[in-house]
Scaffold this active site. Structure first.
Site, PDB file in Angstrom:
ATOM      1  N   PRO A 110       0.810  -1.246  -0.094  1.00 11.58           N
ATOM      2  CA  PRO A 110      -0.024  -0.028   0.063  1.00 11.58           C
ATOM      3  C   PRO A 110       0.839   1.280   0.045  1.00 11.58           C
ATOM      4  CG  PRO A 110      -0.677  -1.690   1.622  1.00 11.58           C
ATOM      5  CD  PRO A 110       0.499  -2.044   0.992  1.00 11.58           C
ATOM      6  N   CYS A 111       0.502   2.124  -0.685  1.00 15.70           N
ATOM      7  CA  CYS A 111       1.232   3.405  -1.223  1.00 15.70           C
ATOM      8  C   CYS A 111       1.010   4.624  -0.265  1.00 15.70           C
ATOM      9  CB  CYS A 111       1.428   3.826  -2.576  1.00 15.70           C
ATOM     10  SG  CYS A 111      -0.125   4.132  -3.405  1.00 15.70           S
ATOM     11  N   GLN A 112      -0.430   4.606   0.220  1.00 19.18           N
ATOM     12  CA  GLN A 112      -0.773   5.814   0.861  1.00 19.18           C
ATOM     13  C   GLN A 112      -0.100   6.378   1.969  1.00 19.18           C
ATOM     14  OE1 GLN A 112      -2.398   2.985   0.398  1.00 19.18           O
ATOM     15  NE2 GLN A 112      -4.485   3.333  -0.667  1.00 19.18           N
TER      16      GLN A 112
ATOM     17  N   TRP B 148       3.164   6.731   1.894  1.00 14.86           N
ATOM     18  CA  TRP B 148       4.187   7.342   1.477  1.00 14.86           C
ATOM     19  C   TRP B 148       3.805   8.310   0.386  1.00 14.86           C
ATOM     20  CZ3 TRP B 148       7.705   5.681   4.801  1.00 14.86           C
ATOM     21  CH2 TRP B 148       7.621   4.632   5.264  1.00 14.86           C
ATOM     22  N   SER B 149       2.390   8.507  -0.073  1.00 17.53           N
ATOM     23  CA  SER B 149       2.150   9.280  -1.264  1.00 17.53           C
ATOM     24  C   SER B 149       2.130  10.698  -0.861  1.00 17.53           C
ATOM     25  CB  SER B 149       0.711   8.875  -1.621  1.00 17.53           C
ATOM     26  OG  SER B 149       0.315   9.737  -2.531  1.00 17.53           O
TER      27      SER B 149
END
Length: 297
Positions: free
Chosen positions: A70-72, A74-75
């Protein structure tokens, strides 16, 4: 033919790209029910493991693992809590690998923001910084693989009609030969434009605006260019000139700009869910190019 396991698989972008590259996808693991439904509808031959990968006792044997944690966390479009975010999936990936047969190759995809991690809170401490690319992710990868390399790539450079930068890490028994960019100024082919992708060539559509939380991240782009980076909120707007008429891109149009087929069977009871699946997806073409080059390494 190599076997591939797709982890944090979402709606199936990496799985679709892997199949295009000639891989057999043995399974895909994802915890979002709507994304699992989309994956099953699009690729019924692939076994979809619905749930948290922490609940998988042993991963199915596969030569290659593709992982898109999941990238949230670091986004730049989010709060950037990093390792403090409960959605940081990197530790879960390493734990699953350590209780399974280790793959020959691991390909991991994430947002570029992860490489711009703040050093607040003790960078390098696994308890406070479990997703830091420099002090933890690369270190953990090098503990398990002889060769680890990474690169920031722009999907538009490989024919995706969208300017979308992602950091790709490839781990394996020998050095990985990165594929050369094929599209863009001075290359074999021009960038794929959103006008061509959506059949808007010759229309009076001037451009597209990203109205996300930080609109300064993207400028208005003409339809002769790749689209701006799609997020998960479905807030891309087409603006017609000179009338000024505006309309929201549909889920299907957004999917096309992510390199999915126009008839890809997006599932989910709400548009919000379907837009989120599109925005979180791996463009199939990106996975196809990265994995295709892996076959030759």
């Amino acid at each position: 033919m190599s076997k591939l396991l797709d982890l944090f698989a979402g709606a199936g972008g990496a799985s679709l790209g892997a199949e295009r590259a000639g891989y057999t996808v043995v399974a895909a693991a994802e915890w979002d029910a709507d994304a699992c439904a989309t994956h099953r509808a699009a690729m019924p031959e692939v076994s979809v493991i619905e749930g948290d990968i922490r609940a998988i006792e042993r991963a199915p044997d596969a030569d290659v693992w593709w992982a898109s944690p999941p990238c949230q966390a670091w986004s730049h479009a989010g709060k950037r809590k990093g390792a403090q975010d409960e959605r940081n999936g990197w530790p879960w990936l390493w734990e699953l690998m350590d209780r399974s047969r280790r793959p020959t190759w691991l390909v991991a995809e994430n947002v570029v923001g992860q490489t711009r991690h703040t050093r607040k809170g003790g960078c390098g401490d696994p308890l406070t910084c479990a997703g830091c690319y420099w002090q933890v992710v690369l270190v953990e990868a090098r503990r398990r693989f002889a060769h680890v390399s990474w690169r920031i790539v722009n999907c538009a450079d490989y024919g995706v009609p969208q300017a979308r930068k992602r950091v790709i890490m490839v781990c394996g028994p020998e050095p990985y030969e990165w594929p050369e960019a094929t599209h863009g100024p001075g290359r074999a082919q021009p960038w794929a434009s959103m006008g061509d992708a959506l059949g808007l060539v010759g229309c009076v559509v001037d451009g597209m605006r990203n109205t996300a939380a930080n609109p300064r991240q993207e400028r208005v782009r003409g339809t002769h260019e790749p689209a701006p980076t799609l997020g998960g909120k479905g807030n891309m707007i087409l603006r017609h000139v000179p009338t000024g008429d505006r309309r929201r891109l549909t889920v299907e149009e957004s999917g096309v700009l992510q390199d999915f087929p126009a008839d890809y069977p997006w599932q989910g009871t709400t548009k919000r869910s379907r837009y989120q699946q599109v925005g979180n997806a791996v463009p199939p073409r990106l996975a196809e190019v990265i994995l295709g080059a892996l076959e030759g390494s």
